[in-house]
Every structure is written in structure tokens, then in C-alpha cells.
Design an enzyme around this catalytic site. Structure first.
Site, PDB file in Angstrom:
ATOM      1  N   CYS A 260      95.758 -24.601  13.876  1.00 57.38           N
ATOM      2  CA  CYS A 260      95.751 -24.662  15.353  1.00 57.38           C
ATOM      3  C   CYS A 260      94.557 -23.912  15.923  1.00 57.38           C
ATOM      4  O   CYS A 260      93.664 -24.484  16.529  1.00 57.38           O
ATOM      5  CB  CYS A 260      97.009 -24.013  15.899  1.00 57.38           C
ATOM      6  SG  CYS A 260      98.461 -24.641  15.162  1.00 57.38           S
TER       7      CYS A 260
HETATM    8  N1  SAJ Z   1      93.954 -13.591  13.273  1.00 55.82           N
HETATM    9  C1  SAJ Z   1      92.970 -12.602  13.225  1.00 55.82           C
HETATM   10  N2  SAJ Z   1      93.049 -11.552  14.082  1.00 55.82           N
HETATM   11  C2  SAJ Z   1      94.067 -11.450  15.004  1.00 55.82           C
HETATM   12  C3  SAJ Z   1      95.053 -12.480  15.044  1.00 55.82           C
HETATM   13  C4  SAJ Z   1      94.981 -13.531  14.168  1.00 55.82           C
HETATM   14  O1  SAJ Z   1      92.038 -12.666  12.421  1.00 55.82           O
HETATM   15  O2  SAJ Z   1      94.095 -10.472  15.751  1.00 55.82           O
HETATM   16  C5  SAJ Z   1      93.841 -14.735  12.375  1.00 55.82           C
HETATM   17  C6  SAJ Z   1      95.058 -14.917  11.479  1.00 55.82           C
HETATM   18  O3  SAJ Z   1      94.903 -14.149  10.299  1.00 55.82           O
HETATM   19  C7  SAJ Z   1      95.006 -16.414  11.183  1.00 55.82           C
HETATM   20  C8  SAJ Z   1      94.408 -16.988  12.449  1.00 55.82           C
HETATM   21  O4  SAJ Z   1      93.794 -15.912  13.156  1.00 55.82           O
HETATM   22  O5  SAJ Z   1      94.135 -16.687  10.109  1.00 55.82           O
HETATM   23  C9  SAJ Z   1      95.437 -17.649  13.348  1.00 55.82           C
HETATM   24  O6  SAJ Z   1      96.531 -16.735  13.497  1.00 55.82           O
HETATM   25  P1  SAJ Z   1      97.632 -17.053  14.662  1.00 55.82           P
HETATM   26  O7  SAJ Z   1      98.839 -16.240  14.404  1.00 55.82           O
HETATM   27  O8  SAJ Z   1      97.007 -16.934  15.994  1.00 55.82           O
HETATM   28  O9  SAJ Z   1      97.827 -18.608  14.461  1.00 55.82           O
HETATM   29  P2  SAJ Z   1      98.959 -19.600  13.940  1.00 55.82           P
HETATM   30  O10 SAJ Z   1      98.236 -20.882  13.821  1.00 55.82           O
HETATM   31  O11 SAJ Z   1      99.731 -19.110  12.786  1.00 55.82           O
HETATM   32  O12 SAJ Z   1     100.016 -19.676  15.111  1.00 55.82           O
HETATM   33  C10 SAJ Z   1      99.537 -19.821  16.392  1.00 55.82           C
HETATM   34  C11 SAJ Z   1     100.625 -19.177  17.226  1.00 55.82           C
HETATM   35  N3  SAJ Z   1     100.477 -17.723  17.017  1.00 55.82           N
HETATM   36  C12 SAJ Z   1     100.522 -16.741  17.920  1.00 55.82           C
HETATM   37  O13 SAJ Z   1     100.533 -16.966  19.091  1.00 55.82           O
HETATM   38  C13 SAJ Z   1     100.606 -15.349  17.399  1.00 55.82           C
HETATM   39  C14 SAJ Z   1     100.442 -19.714  18.564  1.00 55.82           C
HETATM   40  O14 SAJ Z   1      99.124 -19.401  18.976  1.00 55.82           O
HETATM   41  C15 SAJ Z   1     100.702 -21.202  18.566  1.00 55.82           C
HETATM   42  O15 SAJ Z   1     102.051 -21.391  18.884  1.00 55.82           O
HETATM   43  C16 SAJ Z   1     100.463 -21.854  17.238  1.00 55.82           C
HETATM   44  O16 SAJ Z   1      99.338 -21.200  16.661  1.00 55.82           O
HETATM   45  C17 SAJ Z   1     100.192 -23.336  17.463  1.00 55.82           C
HETATM   46  O17 SAJ Z   1     100.829 -24.114  16.757  1.00 55.82           O
HETATM   47  O18 SAJ Z   1      99.373 -23.655  18.328  1.00 55.82           O
END
Ligand code: SAJ
Length: 422
Positions: A260
């Protein structure tokens, strides 16, 4: 009422379970017969987001899966939860949405509600889905109802799930919004936010994820700069967090994974061109996030240099393949890029991941190995790439001779040997 869910993946399956638990009869549709068969055996193939209720719902006959789209004739409402990937030209591929919509149009009947849930560029519902459905001769807003409602599934999140997360809904007409909101209110508990059009709902979803993408890029840029300035970026962020308002902590990492966050903002970049606008900030953020695997390998080289060792021939033990902690998904994981670059540089790479037994980069198959004391002691450098809770950080801190921690996972551990952070 009978509800159809088209696309039984990370988004569709948890939604199907919630709808069945709310008392609806659910028919799940997927073109992959293997998925259909697993569901009808009550086997949950998406551990990260679907709880055990799937088995019970299937046993009670509340969920039935099929690859026969003709059964859509039996449903009163159908949600489309199919993938909307970017193709090799970074253009949205809406072929799955179009195919599913076409199958629905063939069975569209008066009174039916259709909701698109897949993350996509603003305009998809009105410009792609609506015309296909109206080819049936039925009129949107009168004979059938059409809305967009973005999914918000956060794999591995123990607190927020499909049931308790607020749901945004935007209908083509007011009564489309009302009908869709009523269906979701009967299924979910997190509240329904009604907006004035599908495009508003499509755009707010992209905005949510672009917000994350850009803030992660900022954290990554801070890490790169702090490395040059000899500052500890993790301490900087923790200090910034002391501001009780107007700041939200994001952390640097080995790169941006998942299906995403790295992808969604580029739907906007593509659509913006139609309006002669160049989304510069999104593109620069993407470049910074995509540069992190190289940055990590460069730092591995610098650390090995300190030990008078080249990358070539060194044993590099990566802890974590999944794209983020406590899940088994490695789609778009930056670790795949890191492994590719290290192997090109002649390193001997081994990977551990408690959630993943084997994985592939599309060309080769790799087996993961347990992070045993012997393995950790033998490696020339141990790199923490995913901060899974189930790693034994005491064993790692005690036995790894040189540690490079890209996730600040060992922040409160006493380290016996050499310790570096991103
Ligand atoms: N990441 C970082 N630093 C941060 C946060 C995340 O490097 O501070 C990295 C993570 O390790 C990962 C990537 O970013 O590799 C994405 O992490 P994520 O938790 O934002 O993404 P997803 O795809 O697991 O889930 C997200 C959902 N997560 C959160 O909101 C916390 C949300 O944004 C959406 O509901 C979902 O994608 C979607 O399906 O769109």
C-alpha cells in the site's frame, strides 16, 4: 440479506468474516480456485489479518466461497476488494476492477448495492465502475446503488481491525451513500463517515497513505543526514516526541515495504498528470524511501571496513524478511532489495524470520534459518532488518559480534559487542 465479497485477500477475507459474524449470509468470490477451496475447508491463508472465526463461519455455512460469478445473482450487496497494482510503467492497472465489475454487471438486478473498496486513483468509481454497471441498462442511484469505501486494514495491528476502525463511505448519489452506510453500520462498530462523493472517499484514502509515505521519507532523510553529522537520529526523534502537540513520530527503516504505502501515492501522481500537475513531493519522497536499501548496504560496507573485512565473502546475517514487524508478508519488502545488492557484491547472505520459512525474490527460492547462538557468533555482521517481537534480543545482544540495527530494536538492551544503528 446476502452479501457478496469479490476478491478474498488481505482486504476481502477479513471483511467477509465480519459480515458473516454480523449475521449476513456471505458469498465470497475469487478467480483463484485454490483460495476458494481453502476457505470452504475453513482454512485461513491470511494469518496476519483474519482471526479463527473464519473456520466457525464456514462450518455454520455463513460463508461460502466460489469462483462462479453467476452466484452474484443471489446477493443484495457486493463489495469489490480486488488488487489495483501499478504496472511496470507506474500506471494503475484497473483490469481486476474492470473484470469484477463486468461480472457483477452481468448479474446486476434492481435494488443491488455495489461498493468498491480497492485503493485506487480518485475518479475510478465514476469513470470506470459506473459506466460498466450502467451498460446493464439499469440506472445508478435509482435501480442500483454505487459507492466507494476505502479499506483500512493494518496487518499485525492487535488494537485496530476491520470491525472497530471507522469507515469512510462516498456514494454516487445521496441515497447511494445512505444505502452503503446502512450496510456498513450493520456490520462494523467503528462508525461510518459519510462524504459527498466517491472521489472524496478515494482521495482521502490516498491522502492517508501518502501522508505516511512522505513522513517516513522525512524520517529516512533525517537518518541519512544524522549519519553524516554523527548524530543519533533515534535520540533526535524521541526528543521531538516530547512535544505533546503538532508532532507525530515516524521512524527511519531499511526501506518502505508492503503493498500500500509504497504504491498508493503513485496513483495520485498518475492522475495528477491529467490535470497538468506534477506531484513533486510524492516523487522525491519515493526516491528517498527507495534509496534506503542502498544506504543500508553502504553502511554495512563501512562497518565491515572497520573490521578490515570486505563485503565480498563476508557472512551477513539478516534478521527479518517481512516488510514490517510481527507479520509474515514480504511483498515489496526492502529486505529483498538488500539481499539482491549484497549478493551482487559477493556477500554470503543468510536470513532469519520466525514468520517466514521460505521466500522468493521472483527468481530464486530462499530458505530462512533459525537465529541460533552458533549462527549469530559465526556471522561477520548481524543486521536487524525487521524488529519481530519473537526474536530473542538477549541472545542476539550476547552472541552477535557486530550488530547493525536498522529498526532500533535493541534500544534498551546491554550489548556485549560492537553495535551500530541506522
Ligand atoms: N515504516 C517505517 N517507518 C515508520 C512506519 C512504517 O519505515 O515510522 C515502514 C514499515 O516498516 C513498512 C512500511 O513503512 O515497511 C509500511 O508500513 P505501514 O504500517 O504504514 O503499512 P501497511 O501497508 O502494513 O499498512 C498500512 C496501514 N498502516 C498504518 O496505518 C499503521 C494503513 O496505512 C492502511 O490501512 C494500509 O496500509 C492499507 O491497506 O492502505
Amino acid at each position: 440479506a446476502v452479501i457478496g465479497v469479490v476478491g478474498l485477500g488481505y482486504v476481502g477475507l477479513p471483511l467477509a468474516v465480519e459480515k458473516a459474524k454480523a449475521g449476513y449470509q456471505v458469498i465470497g468470490f475469487d478467480i483463484q480456485q485454490s483460495k476458494v477451496d481453502l476457505i470452504n475447508q475453513g482454512i485461513n491463508y491470511i494469518g496476519d489479518v483474519v482471526d479463527a472465526d473464519l473456520k466457525q463461519m464456514v462450518e455454520e455455512g455463513k460463508i461460502v466461497a466460489t469462483s462462479e460469478y453467476s452466484f452474484i445473482d443471489d446477493v443484495d450487496a457486493v463489495t469489490i476488494c480486488v488488487p489495483t497494482p501499478l504496472d511496470i510503467y507506474q500506471q494503475p492497472d484497473t483490469s481486476y476492477v474492470e473484470y469484477s465489475t463486468q461480472k457483477i454487471a452481468e448479474q446486476l438486478h434492481p435494488g443491488m448495492l455495489v461498493v468498491l473498496e480497492s485503493t485506487t486513483y480518485p475518479g475510478t468509481t465514476e469513470e470506470v465502475v459506473k459506466p460498466i454497471l450502467e451498460n446493464s441498462g439499469l440506472t445508478c442511484g435509482e435501480d442500483f446503488f454505487l459507492a466507494y469505501s476505502p479499506e483500512r486494514v493494518d496487518p499485525g495491528n492487535k488494537k485496530y481491525n476491520t470491525k472497530n476502525t471507522p469507515k469512510v463511505v462516498g456514494g454516487v448519489t445521496k441515497n447511494c451513500t445512505k444505502v452503503a452506510a446502512t450496510m456498513y453500520r450493520a456490520v462494523l462498530e467503528g462508525g461510518v463517515v459519510e462524504v459527498s462523493s466517491p472521489a472524496i472517499a478515494e482521495m482521502e484514502k490516498i491522502f492517508e497513505n501518502t501522508f505516511r509515505n512522505i513522513n517516513i521519507a522525512l524520517a529516512n532523510e533525517m537518518a541519512i543526514l544524522c549519519n553524516r553529522m554523527g548524530l543519533n537520529v533515534w535520540e533526535v526523534i524521541d526528543a521531538a516526541k516530547s512535544k505533546p502537540y503538532g508532532f507525530m513520530a515516524f521512524y527511519p527503516g531499511p526501506g518502505l515495504g508492503g503493498h500500500c504505502i509504497p504504491i498508493d501515492p503513485f496513483y495520485l501522481t498518475w492522475k495528477a498528470r491529467e490535470y497538468n500537475y506534477h506531484t513533486r513531493l510524492i516523487e522525491v519522497a519515493g526516491e528517498i524511501n527507495n534509496s534506503m536499501p542502498e544506504f543500508v548496504v553502504e553502511k554495512i560496507g563501512i562497518i565491515l571496513n572497520e573490521e578490515q573485512k570486505p563485503i565480498k565473502g563476508s557472512t551477513i546475517h539478516l534478521l527479518g524478511v517481512a516488510y514490517k514487524k510481527d507479520i509474515s508478508d514480504y511483498r515489496e519488502s526492502p529486505v529483498i532489495d538488500i539481499v539482491k545488492i549484497l549478493k551482487k557484491r559477493g556477500a554470503n547472505v543468510i536470513c532469519s524470520d520466525p514468520h517466514i520459512q521460505s521466500w522468493t525474490d521472483g527468481k530464486e527460492e530462499y530458505e530462512t534459518v533459525p537465529a541460533t547462538k552458533e549462527k549469530l557468533e559465526h556471522a561477520d555482521i548481524v543486521v536487524i532488518t525487521t524488529d519481530h517481537s519473537t526474536f530473542d534480543y538477549d541472545v542476539i545482544a550476547k552472541h552477535a559480534k557486530v550488530i547493525f540495527d536498522t529498526r532500533n530494536a535493541l534500544q534498551d538492551k546491554k550489548i556485549e559487542h560492537k553495535y551500530y544503528r541506522l
